[in-house]
Scaffold this motif. Structure first.
Motif, PDB file in Angstrom:
ATOM      1  N   VAL A 255       0.836  -1.197   0.000  1.00  0.00           N
ATOM      2  CA  VAL A 255       0.000   0.000   0.000  1.00  0.00           C
ATOM      3  C   VAL A 255       0.872   1.249   0.000  1.00  0.00           C
ATOM      4  O   VAL A 255       1.939   1.275   0.610  1.00  0.00           O
ATOM      5  N   GLN A 256       0.370   2.298  -0.694  1.00  0.00           N
ATOM      6  CA  GLN A 256       1.145   3.527  -0.847  1.00  0.00           C
ATOM      7  C   GLN A 256       0.299   4.769  -0.552  1.00  0.00           C
ATOM      8  O   GLN A 256       0.069   5.606  -1.419  1.00  0.00           O
ATOM      9  N   PRO A 257      -0.170   4.921   0.664  1.00  0.00           N
ATOM     10  CA  PRO A 257      -0.925   6.135   0.987  1.00  0.00           C
ATOM     11  C   PRO A 257      -0.034   7.365   0.930  1.00  0.00           C
ATOM     12  O   PRO A 257       1.173   7.285   1.171  1.00  0.00           O
ATOM     13  N   ASP A 258      -0.630   8.488   0.605  1.00  0.00           N
ATOM     14  CA  ASP A 258       0.053   9.777   0.647  1.00  0.00           C
ATOM     15  C   ASP A 258      -0.525  10.557   1.820  1.00  0.00           C
ATOM     16  O   ASP A 258      -1.732  10.810   1.879  1.00  0.00           O
ATOM     17  N   ILE A 259       0.310  10.937   2.772  1.00  0.00           N
ATOM     18  CA  ILE A 259      -0.153  11.586   3.996  1.00  0.00           C
ATOM     19  C   ILE A 259      -0.956  12.849   3.685  1.00  0.00           C
ATOM     20  O   ILE A 259      -1.990  13.111   4.319  1.00  0.00           O
ATOM     21  N   CYS A 260      -0.522  13.625   2.702  1.00  0.00           N
ATOM     22  CA  CYS A 260      -1.231  14.876   2.393  1.00  0.00           C
ATOM     23  C   CYS A 260      -2.512  14.636   1.614  1.00  0.00           C
ATOM     24  O   CYS A 260      -3.509  15.320   1.829  1.00  0.00           O
ATOM     25  N   TYR A 261      -2.514  13.679   0.687  1.00  0.00           N
ATOM     26  CA  TYR A 261      -3.722  13.404  -0.083  1.00  0.00           C
ATOM     27  C   TYR A 261      -4.806  12.749   0.785  1.00  0.00           C
ATOM     28  O   TYR A 261      -5.994  12.979   0.599  1.00  0.00           O
ATOM     29  N   LEU A 262      -4.385  11.905   1.705  1.00  0.00           N
ATOM     30  CA  LEU A 262      -5.309  11.098   2.492  1.00  0.00           C
ATOM     31  C   LEU A 262      -5.981  11.876   3.609  1.00  0.00           C
ATOM     32  O   LEU A 262      -7.063  11.502   4.078  1.00  0.00           O
ATOM     33  N   GLY A 263      -5.355  12.968   4.040  1.00  0.00           N
ATOM     34  CA  GLY A 263      -5.976  13.779   5.091  1.00  0.00           C
ATOM     35  C   GLY A 263      -5.166  13.857   6.361  1.00  0.00           C
ATOM     36  O   GLY A 263      -5.711  14.122   7.433  1.00  0.00           O
ATOM     37  N   GLY A 264      -3.850  13.630   6.259  1.00  0.00           N
ATOM     38  CA  GLY A 264      -2.992  13.809   7.416  1.00  0.00           C
ATOM     39  C   GLY A 264      -2.402  12.530   7.964  1.00  0.00           C
ATOM     40  O   GLY A 264      -2.698  11.418   7.513  1.00  0.00           O
ATOM     41  N   LEU A 265      -1.574  12.703   8.978  1.00  0.00           N
ATOM     42  CA  LEU A 265      -0.884  11.570   9.584  1.00  0.00           C
ATOM     43  C   LEU A 265      -1.847  10.636  10.299  1.00  0.00           C
ATOM     44  O   LEU A 265      -1.720   9.411  10.211  1.00  0.00           O
ATOM     45  N   SER A 266      -2.809  11.168  11.020  1.00  0.00           N
ATOM     46  CA  SER A 266      -3.695  10.324  11.825  1.00  0.00           C
ATOM     47  C   SER A 266      -4.442   9.325  10.957  1.00  0.00           C
ATOM     48  O   SER A 266      -4.523   8.126  11.279  1.00  0.00           O
ATOM     49  N   ARG A 267      -4.990   9.790   9.834  1.00  0.00           N
ATOM     50  CA  ARG A 267      -5.725   8.904   8.942  1.00  0.00           C
ATOM     51  C   ARG A 267      -4.770   7.915   8.251  1.00  0.00           C
ATOM     52  O   ARG A 267      -5.127   6.761   8.031  1.00  0.00           O
ATOM     53  N   THR A 268      -3.579   8.366   7.926  1.00  0.00           N
ATOM     54  CA  THR A 268      -2.615   7.474   7.277  1.00  0.00           C
ATOM     55  C   THR A 268      -2.155   6.378   8.229  1.00  0.00           C
ATOM     56  O   THR A 268      -1.939   5.226   7.814  1.00  0.00           O
ATOM     57  N   LEU A 269      -2.024   6.701   9.500  1.00  0.00           N
ATOM     58  CA  LEU A 269      -1.682   5.669  10.482  1.00  0.00           C
ATOM     59  C   LEU A 269      -2.748   4.577  10.529  1.00  0.00           C
ATOM     60  O   LEU A 269      -2.433   3.395  10.736  1.00  0.00           O
ATOM     61  N   ARG A 270      -4.000   4.947  10.322  1.00  0.00           N
ATOM     62  CA  ARG A 270      -5.064   3.935  10.317  1.00  0.00           C
ATOM     63  C   ARG A 270      -4.920   2.998   9.122  1.00  0.00           C
ATOM     64  O   ARG A 270      -5.128   1.789   9.242  1.00  0.00           O
ATOM     65  N   VAL A 271      -4.560   3.558   7.973  1.00  0.00           N
ATOM     66  CA  VAL A 271      -4.327   2.718   6.791  1.00  0.00           C
ATOM     67  C   VAL A 271      -3.139   1.796   7.033  1.00  0.00           C
ATOM     68  O   VAL A 271      -3.188   0.593   6.729  1.00  0.00           O
ATOM     69  N   ALA A 272      -2.065   2.342   7.585  1.00  0.00           N
ATOM     70  CA  ALA A 272      -0.893   1.524   7.867  1.00  0.00           C
ATOM     71  C   ALA A 272      -1.229   0.397   8.846  1.00  0.00           C
ATOM     72  O   ALA A 272      -0.729  -0.735   8.709  1.00  0.00           O
TER      73      ALA A 272
END
Length: 367
Positions: A255-272
């Motif tokens: 998986v390759q989320p983008d922290i800025c596109y996804l809505g920040g670090l908090s939301r990206t941590l959930r994906v991770a």
């Protein structure tokens, strides 16, 4: 501690966000690049009203509340704007605790391996191979990503035969000297994607990014299931529900989320976290040297299931003039690694001269 002001400093490509509190604290973040001036307006209109007066340390509540309150706007711009608030609040928290964001997440700032990421499709295969060999010698990169297909190309190439030629040329010159990755940027339908994937496998390429239009998860899964090479994707996706489906169906291998596109670090941590539970590595997208790469380095220094490297663009100020001079110290690759900034928060200082040439706007809590 309450949020008292949300301030933006904006150019067309970059929007920095400063959050201030009623106790005098402040933190810096950034919305996603590209049309950042539009995102800044979304931030002030649809994000700041919910943030002002809210608990500055309860980041998760805010990033959940805002999409619910703005549920008629489920798309990218709202998430990009939320990301500016979120990343500023993480910086604030780090500064309050005297820790880097990496340390807040349980990691430790250190040099972290990066892959040199080429954005170019106009370059000839021979010139690209020359450039990658030079950068390997000068900066010690042991991994590179280059471009194939054409962006959303519907099976067409930037020019006829370029994909075949660049795969062959770069592999011949660098195979065994560096890990090799490619990005197709939604270029193919499944049949052609699989055909190219077989070529990649035969030439020792290890990472096949976004082979099909990113919104066609079923197409991507066909490619993933057909190939042994790691098929990767997700940079554009900003809905957590899409991420849940992508991971549950195993549409990709990485998986390759983008922290800025996804809505920040908090939301990206959930994906991770979702990916880690599924045994899927996380190698985020961070395709420029604005603050997004700073954010990504901190996260990758701490999370479970982090991939083997962080994306690090090799394009200089001539290609991306807007990414230069935003913060100090600048990120520098040495021996194929970049140091995670180790100061409080994001560990970098915003350049006052950059702020002076940006358009300033502020939303403040009523007094």
């Amino acid at each position: 501690m309450r949020i008292s002001a949300v301030e933006t400093f904006t150019t067309r490509y970059v929007c920095l966000v400063r959050v201030k509190t009623d106790e005098g604290g402040e933190g810096w973040g950034q919305v996603a690049p590209y049309h950042a001036d539009i995102t800044a307006q979304v931030l002030h209109r649809q994000v700041a009203p919910y943030a002002l007066g809210a608990d500055a340390l309860d980041i998760d509540t805010l990033v959940d509340l805002i999409p619910e309150r703005e549920h008629k706007f489920p798309g990218s711009y709202l998430r990009r704007a939320i990301g500016g608030l979120d990343t500023a609040l993480w910086d604030l928290r780090g500064k309050l605790e005297g820790k880097s964001v990496c340390e807040l997440l349980g990691g430790k700032p250190r040099p972290i391996r990066v892959y040199g990421s080429s954005m170019q499709r106009e370059i000839t295969p021979d010139d690209e191979a020359d450039r990658l060999e030079r950068l390997r010698g000068e900066l010690g990169y042991d991994a590179f990503k280059f471009r194939i297909a054409d962006e959303c190309g519907r099976d067409k190439d930037r020019w006829p035969g370029r994909t075949e030629k660049i795969i062959e040329t770069v592999s011949k010159r660098l195979r065994g000297e560096a890990d090799l990755l490619v990005d197709a940027n939604s270029g193919y339908r499944p049949a052609r994607a699989i055909e190219v994937g077989r070529m990649l496998e035969a030439n020792g390429i290890c990472h096949y990014e976004e082979p099909c239009p990113y919104w066609e998860l079923d197409w991507t899964k066909q490619v993933t299931d057909a190939l042994d090479i790691d098929v990767t994707g997700g940079e554009q996706d900003c809905q957590l529900e899409t991420w849940r489906r992508m991971i549950d169906m195993r549409a990709v291998d990485v998986v390759q989320p983008d922290i800025c596109y996804l809505g920040g670090l908090s939301r990206t941590l959930r994906v991770a976290e979702m990916a880690a539970k599924a045994g899927i590595p996380c190698t985020p997208h961070s395709a420029n040297l604005s603050l997004v790469t700073v954010f990504t380095l901190h996260m990758m220094g701490a999370i479970e299931g982090a991939g083997p490297y962080v994306e690090f663009t090799i394009e200089g100020p001539d290609y991306y003039p807007w990414q230069d001079g935003i913060y100090e110290p600048a990120l520098v690759a040495r021996d194929g690694k970049v140091q995670i900034p180790d100061g409080p928060g994001w560990g970098v200082e915003i350049n006052p001269s950059w702020l002076e040439q940006a358009e300033q706007q502020i939303s403040e809590a009523a007094t």
